[in-house]
Design a protein around this motif. Structure first.
Motif, PDB file in Angstrom:
ATOM      1  N   PHE A   1      91.791  32.580   6.077  1.00  0.00           N
ATOM      2  CA  PHE A   1      90.798  31.808   4.953  1.00  0.00           C
ATOM      3  C   PHE A   1      89.552  31.450   5.961  1.00  0.00           C
ATOM      4  O   PHE A   1      88.306  31.371   5.353  1.00  0.00           O
ATOM      5  CB  PHE A   1      91.242  30.523   4.554  1.00  0.00           C
ATOM      6  CG  PHE A   1      92.082  30.726   3.251  1.00  0.00           C
ATOM      7  CD1 PHE A   1      92.011  31.675   2.283  1.00  0.00           C
ATOM      8  CD2 PHE A   1      93.734  30.374   3.380  1.00  0.00           C
ATOM      9  CE1 PHE A   1      93.085  32.140   1.113  1.00  0.00           C
ATOM     10  CE2 PHE A   1      94.390  30.536   2.348  1.00  0.00           C
ATOM     11  CZ  PHE A   1      94.184  31.286   1.273  1.00  0.00           C
ATOM     12  N   GLU A   2      89.622  31.132   7.144  1.00  0.00           N
ATOM     13  CA  GLU A   2      88.626  30.889   8.063  1.00  0.00           C
ATOM     14  C   GLU A   2      87.771  32.185   8.006  1.00  0.00           C
ATOM     15  O   GLU A   2      86.375  32.060   8.007  1.00  0.00           O
ATOM     16  CB  GLU A   2      89.103  30.312   9.385  1.00  0.00           C
ATOM     17  CG  GLU A   2      89.465  28.890   9.441  1.00  0.00           C
ATOM     18  CD  GLU A   2      88.563  27.954   9.025  1.00  0.00           C
ATOM     19  OE1 GLU A   2      87.136  28.043   9.422  1.00  0.00           O
ATOM     20  OE2 GLU A   2      88.507  27.156   8.147  1.00  0.00           O
ATOM     21  N   GLN A   3      88.373  33.430   8.359  1.00  0.00           N
ATOM     22  CA  GLN A   3      87.680  34.551   8.444  1.00  0.00           C
ATOM     23  C   GLN A   3      86.965  34.928   7.230  1.00  0.00           C
ATOM     24  O   GLN A   3      85.840  35.341   7.219  1.00  0.00           O
ATOM     25  CB  GLN A   3      88.731  35.533   8.594  1.00  0.00           C
ATOM     26  CG  GLN A   3      88.262  36.926   8.909  1.00  0.00           C
ATOM     27  CD  GLN A   3      89.116  38.169   9.215  1.00  0.00           C
ATOM     28  OE1 GLN A   3      89.936  38.066   8.534  1.00  0.00           O
ATOM     29  NE2 GLN A   3      89.037  38.965  10.032  1.00  0.00           N
ATOM     30  N   LEU A   4      87.498  34.660   5.887  1.00  0.00           N
ATOM     31  CA  LEU A   4      86.968  34.887   4.874  1.00  0.00           C
ATOM     32  C   LEU A   4      85.679  33.921   4.733  1.00  0.00           C
ATOM     33  O   LEU A   4      84.454  34.243   4.113  1.00  0.00           O
ATOM     34  CB  LEU A   4      87.596  34.536   3.435  1.00  0.00           C
ATOM     35  CG  LEU A   4      89.010  35.765   3.462  1.00  0.00           C
ATOM     36  CD1 LEU A   4      89.706  35.156   2.102  1.00  0.00           C
ATOM     37  CD2 LEU A   4      88.465  36.954   3.184  1.00  0.00           C
ATOM     38  N   ARG A   5      85.817  32.675   5.191  1.00  0.00           N
ATOM     39  CA  ARG A   5      84.751  31.795   5.047  1.00  0.00           C
ATOM     40  C   ARG A   5      83.511  32.197   5.840  1.00  0.00           C
ATOM     41  O   ARG A   5      82.304  32.206   5.525  1.00  0.00           O
ATOM     42  CB  ARG A   5      85.140  30.388   5.487  1.00  0.00           C
ATOM     43  CG  ARG A   5      84.123  29.277   5.507  1.00  0.00           C
ATOM     44  CD  ARG A   5      84.486  28.081   6.007  1.00  0.00           C
ATOM     45  NE  ARG A   5      85.584  27.513   5.016  1.00  0.00           N
ATOM     46  CZ  ARG A   5      86.140  26.405   5.341  1.00  0.00           C
ATOM     47  NH1 ARG A   5      86.197  25.915   6.447  1.00  0.00           N
ATOM     48  NH2 ARG A   5      87.398  26.247   4.574  1.00  0.00           N
ATOM     49  N   LEU A   6      83.659  32.845   7.070  1.00  0.00           N
ATOM     50  CA  LEU A   6      82.892  33.334   7.842  1.00  0.00           C
ATOM     51  C   LEU A   6      82.081  34.557   7.221  1.00  0.00           C
ATOM     52  O   LEU A   6      80.929  34.764   7.418  1.00  0.00           O
ATOM     53  CB  LEU A   6      83.259  33.626   9.416  1.00  0.00           C
ATOM     54  CG  LEU A   6      83.768  32.361  10.183  1.00  0.00           C
ATOM     55  CD1 LEU A   6      84.497  33.114  11.351  1.00  0.00           C
ATOM     56  CD2 LEU A   6      82.656  31.688  10.557  1.00  0.00           C
ATOM     57  N   ARG A   7      82.829  35.389   6.598  1.00  0.00           N
ATOM     58  CA  ARG A   7      82.396  36.759   6.066  1.00  0.00           C
ATOM     59  C   ARG A   7      81.370  36.217   4.908  1.00  0.00           C
ATOM     60  O   ARG A   7      80.250  36.935   4.916  1.00  0.00           O
ATOM     61  CB  ARG A   7      83.377  37.647   5.553  1.00  0.00           C
ATOM     62  CG  ARG A   7      84.250  38.180   6.740  1.00  0.00           C
ATOM     63  CD  ARG A   7      85.637  38.975   6.476  1.00  0.00           C
ATOM     64  NE  ARG A   7      85.151  40.001   5.526  1.00  0.00           N
ATOM     65  CZ  ARG A   7      84.964  41.481   5.732  1.00  0.00           C
ATOM     66  NH1 ARG A   7      85.006  41.445   7.098  1.00  0.00           N
ATOM     67  NH2 ARG A   7      84.615  42.107   4.946  1.00  0.00           N
ATOM     68  N   ASN A   8      81.814  35.325   4.093  1.00  0.00           N
ATOM     69  CA  ASN A   8      80.866  35.245   2.967  1.00  0.00           C
ATOM     70  C   ASN A   8      79.648  34.354   3.343  1.00  0.00           C
ATOM     71  O   ASN A   8      78.900  34.540   2.800  1.00  0.00           O
ATOM     72  CB  ASN A   8      81.695  34.118   1.948  1.00  0.00           C
ATOM     73  CG  ASN A   8      82.789  34.870   1.282  1.00  0.00           C
ATOM     74  OD1 ASN A   8      82.315  35.551   0.255  1.00  0.00           O
ATOM     75  ND2 ASN A   8      83.962  35.047   1.584  1.00  0.00           N
ATOM     76  N   ALA A   9      79.849  33.508   4.597  1.00  0.00           N
ATOM     77  CA  ALA A   9      78.700  32.959   5.101  1.00  0.00           C
ATOM     78  C   ALA A   9      77.639  33.684   5.568  1.00  0.00           C
ATOM     79  O   ALA A   9      76.281  33.836   5.416  1.00  0.00           O
ATOM     80  CB  ALA A   9      79.112  31.999   6.209  1.00  0.00           C
ATOM     81  N   LEU A  10      78.160  35.068   6.115  1.00  0.00           N
ATOM     82  CA  LEU A  10      77.268  35.935   6.859  1.00  0.00           C
ATOM     83  C   LEU A  10      76.759  36.757   5.595  1.00  0.00           C
ATOM     84  O   LEU A  10      75.612  37.082   5.651  1.00  0.00           O
ATOM     85  CB  LEU A  10      78.001  36.860   7.804  1.00  0.00           C
ATOM     86  CG  LEU A  10      77.170  37.818   8.358  1.00  0.00           C
ATOM     87  CD1 LEU A  10      76.115  37.206   9.230  1.00  0.00           C
ATOM     88  CD2 LEU A  10      77.984  38.752   9.333  1.00  0.00           C
ATOM     89  N   CYS A  11      77.596  37.028   4.763  1.00  0.00           N
ATOM     90  CA  CYS A  11      77.098  37.523   3.556  1.00  0.00           C
ATOM     91  C   CYS A  11      75.730  36.818   2.676  1.00  0.00           C
ATOM     92  O   CYS A  11      74.727  37.543   2.404  1.00  0.00           O
ATOM     93  CB  CYS A  11      78.359  37.936   2.583  1.00  0.00           C
ATOM     94  SG  CYS A  11      77.619  38.706   0.938  1.00  0.00           S
ATOM     95  N   CYS A  12      75.976  35.584   2.659  1.00  0.00           N
ATOM     96  CA  CYS A  12      74.789  34.719   2.195  1.00  0.00           C
ATOM     97  C   CYS A  12      73.610  34.894   3.053  1.00  0.00           C
ATOM     98  O   CYS A  12      72.595  34.803   2.477  1.00  0.00           O
ATOM     99  CB  CYS A  12      75.377  33.370   2.000  1.00  0.00           C
ATOM    100  SG  CYS A  12      76.583  33.156   0.506  1.00  0.00           S
ATOM    101  N   SER A  13      73.656  35.012   4.158  1.00  0.00           N
ATOM    102  CA  SER A  13      72.588  34.918   5.289  1.00  0.00           C
ATOM    103  C   SER A  13      71.956  36.406   5.148  1.00  0.00           C
ATOM    104  O   SER A  13      70.722  36.353   5.645  1.00  0.00           O
ATOM    105  CB  SER A  13      73.028  34.808   6.518  1.00  0.00           C
ATOM    106  OG  SER A  13      74.044  35.848   6.896  1.00  0.00           O
ATOM    107  N   TYR A  14      72.416  37.349   4.538  1.00  0.00           N
ATOM    108  CA  TYR A  14      71.647  38.636   4.425  1.00  0.00           C
ATOM    109  C   TYR A  14      71.748  39.012   2.831  1.00  0.00           C
ATOM    110  O   TYR A  14      72.488  39.898   2.289  1.00  0.00           O
ATOM    111  CB  TYR A  14      72.443  39.990   4.855  1.00  0.00           C
ATOM    112  CG  TYR A  14      72.294  39.777   6.568  1.00  0.00           C
ATOM    113  CD1 TYR A  14      71.211  40.024   7.127  1.00  0.00           C
ATOM    114  CD2 TYR A  14      73.254  39.153   7.353  1.00  0.00           C
ATOM    115  CE1 TYR A  14      70.945  39.850   8.533  1.00  0.00           C
ATOM    116  CE2 TYR A  14      73.235  39.079   8.511  1.00  0.00           C
ATOM    117  CZ  TYR A  14      72.151  39.413   9.196  1.00  0.00           C
ATOM    118  OH  TYR A  14      71.917  39.180  10.571  1.00  0.00           O
ATOM    119  N   PRO A  15      70.810  38.260   1.765  1.00  0.00           N
ATOM    120  CA  PRO A  15      71.131  38.461   0.346  1.00  0.00           C
ATOM    121  C   PRO A  15      70.691  39.814   0.221  1.00  0.00           C
ATOM    122  O   PRO A  15      70.991  40.208  -0.815  1.00  0.00           O
ATOM    123  CB  PRO A  15      70.207  37.279  -0.088  1.00  0.00           C
ATOM    124  CG  PRO A  15      69.207  37.303   0.968  1.00  0.00           C
ATOM    125  CD  PRO A  15      69.934  37.559   2.372  1.00  0.00           C
TER     126      PRO A  15
END
Length: 626
Positions: free
Chosen positions: A495-509
């Protein structure tokens, strides 16, 4: 108060002025056991024995007033009776002396401290109108009706005197009349106090000034001296007369504190109490009676008072109905309780837990059932409000934090079994906790205190934690916690990995290449949101938004590091050929694939393929643990 006292003194002065003066009387000689009276020149012809006291008197004044003594003398006319024993005379020898004075025409004062005894003694001696006009019974009754029943303090004093005169005082309706007078007086005082607090507003409307001190409850202190059985009847009469629940509650608190804090520190949760001081029938009767008198309205008595009663009920082993009633009342307002309130000591045996866990669990069950019933009634109002902090929902949040703190407090207890710990943790509904940090902390403390717990029990316990609801700090701690089962640690990392991936995704809209598991994770999150109420869903989205903002800040810091590397790469361009520079730049770009990005849509670099393989392995592991 001053007007009442003046009126009372005026009435007493009228009684004193109306007393009649009679002939002089003298005490009998010392050869008799107790004192007695005779006329100066007349020898006594009858001896009366009352509770061990002996009185040498004369038949004529006694039989002229007392029907009982007249019958006894008439029955023994042939034997010329000279000695009569009066068994169980109400009020004893002191009251008989007053009755004898009345027979002899000797003046004495009827007061609130002797009127009940005189009423009962006159009934016993049959000093009624049938044998003499204006006899003792009618005189005492007149004083009771015209003086005592118009003054609350005097009624209380008469009730105290009636404690030793039951059941005769009840049969003569002395107790009932005083109780009705007290209830009527208290109700009238309360109404008068309410009228005194009325005032006109600036707009000309009449309203109640709630800041003004209420003077209608001055009787609370006076009633605290009555015995518990009579006090119960007074409170019941007040409820029937419509006395405010707050006033009833204040009186109950005052009475309980006087009766139950004389020998113990019961109302101080941090104080040391001893069962020996409270294990009496009187204290048990007081607690059970007060619980039966509690108003049905919420907040009529302080919640701390209810917990104090519950502690005393546990210590005194009160009836089950009494304890269940208190648990139900506490459960209905548990959202304003504190941790100290829930820490109820256990007084059963040495091998039991330090705190009474079963009682707290029943309180939580009452709270959950009450909350469910309120939710059923308020479904329409829930959807009308846009705020996530409705009273029922906010109470759930407060109680969930309270329960997590309570679990952390009882977790170190070596005698606390796993089923009891889990039962308390599972009492609240799943949507009550928006963040599982408190629950994780309590479980971690329990695992630390019970290191011999089998792995199967550890897995069962950790299933209570929703690792998606852990904060970033709690997740980082859980990822390195060796006390957790391996499957739980893998779930945390996933879940921490998923959180990081989604955070990075939000940084590149603008990037079309979303993380592989982003949509699936969002879908599962949406399913969970659908299962929750709209207000819980809103609170969960706000929490995720805060977490994403934190991750976005971290990603910006990483991008700054990449920009610094890019500056360094420009410097290298001046020292190397363009071919070497392109190879170095491609290596830097390949590092970005660790975060789920590639330079082209059809890219299939070894690093990306290996990452997908790792993600699949982690997904299988999480699925197996579920």
């Amino acid at each position: 108060m001053d007007k009442q006292q003046n009126h009372h003194h005026h009435q007493l002065s009228l009684v004193k002025n109306s007393r009649q003066r009679c002939n002089e009387w003298y005490m009998f000689d010392s050869s008799i056991v107790s004192s007695s009276w005779i006329f100066r020149d007349v020898k006594s012809d009858i001896t009366i024995e009352v509770n061990g006291g002996t009185y040498a008197l004369h038949k004529f004044p006694l039989v002229s007033r007392s029907g009982r003594i007249r019958k006894l003398v008439a029955e023994h006319r042939d034997t010329d009776i000279s000695r009569v024993e009066l068994l169980n005379l109400p009020g004893g020898a002191e009251t008989f002396e007053l009755a004898a004075k009345f027979c002899y025409g000797i003046n004495f004062e009827i007061t609130s401290s002797n009127v009940a005894q005189l009423c009962c003694a006159s009934d016993y001696l049959e000093m009624i109108e049938e044998f003499s006009k204006d006899n003792l019974s009618s005189r005492a009754e007149e004083y009771l009706e015209s003086i005592v029943c118009k003054n609350l303090e005097m009624c209380v004093e008469v009730l105290q005197q009636c404690e030793i005169l039951l059941p005769l005082a009840d049969e003569l309706k002395i107790v009932g009349r005083c109780i009705d007078a007290i209830a009527s007086k208290a109700c009238a005082e309360q109404i008068a106090s309410s009228f005194s607090r009325l005032e006109y507003s600036s707009s000309g409307r009449l309203h109640m000034n709630r800041q003004a001190k209420c003077e209608g409850d001055w009787w609370i202190e006076d009633l605290s001296v009555i015995r518990i059985d009579l006090y119960q009847r007074v409170m019941t009469a007040m409820k029937c007369r419509g006395v405010r629940p707050e006033s009833i509650g204040a009186s109950l608190v005052n009475y309980a504190q006087k009766e139950l804090t004389k020998k113990s520190s019961l109302w101080n949760p941090s104080g040391q109490t001893k069962v020996d001081f409270l294990s009496t029938e009187h204290e048990r009767l007081v607690v059970e009676t007060i619980v039966s008198l509690l108003p049905v309205e919420k907040l009529a008595v302080p919640l701390s008072f209810l917990f104090g009663l519950l502690r005393s009920a546990v210590m005194l082993d009160c009836s089950i109905a009494c304890r269940l009633d208190l648990e139900r009342r506490i459960g209905s307002q548990l959202d304003i309780a504190t941790l100290d309130d829930l820490l109820i000591p256990s007084f059963r045996h040495a091998g039991d837990t330090l705190f009474d866990v079963d009682t707290v669990q029943r309180i939580l069950v009452n709270f959950s059932q009450q909350d469910d019933s309120e939710d059923d009634m308020d479904d329409a109002s829930v959807f009308e409000s846009e705020s996530p902090h409705s009273p029922s929902q906010s109470s759930l949040f407060k109680v969930s934090k309270l329960v997590d703190n309570y679990l952390a407090e009882i977790a170190p207890d070596a005698n606390l079994k796993l089923p009891k710990f889990m039962a308390i943790a599972e009492t609240l509904p799943t949507h009550a906790r928006t963040v599982h940090d408190g629950l994780y902390r309590a479980i971690d403390i329990y695992l630390k205190a019970h290191q011999g717990l089998p792995d199967a029990d550890k897995k069962k316990l950790c299933k209570l934690i929703d690792f998606q609801k852990l904060s970033q700090e709690a997740g980082a701690h859980a990822a390195q916690n060796e006390r957790l089962p391996l499957q739980s640690i893998v779930q945390v990392l996933y879940f921490e990995q998923l959180r990081l991936r989604n955070a990075l995704c939000c940084s590149y809209p603008d990037d079309d290449h979303k993380p592989v598991h982003h949509q699936s994770w969002r879908a599962s999150s949406g399913a969970l949101s659908a299962a929750m109420s709209p207000k819980d869903n809103y609170a969960s989205l706000r929490r995720e938004n805060r977490e994403l903002k934190l991750e976005l800040a971290r990603m910006r810091m990483r991008l700054n590091d990449l920009e610094k590397e890019h500056v360094c790469m420009k410097r290298d361009m001046t020292k190397s050929s363009s071919r070497k520079f392109m190879s170095s730049f491609s290596k830097k770009i390949s590092k970005l694939s660790l975060f789920g990005h590639s330079s082209s849509r059809g890219s299939s670099s070894p690093s990306r393929q290996s990452y997908r393989t790792d993600s699949k392995v982690i997904e299988r592991t999480c699925a197996s643990t579920d």
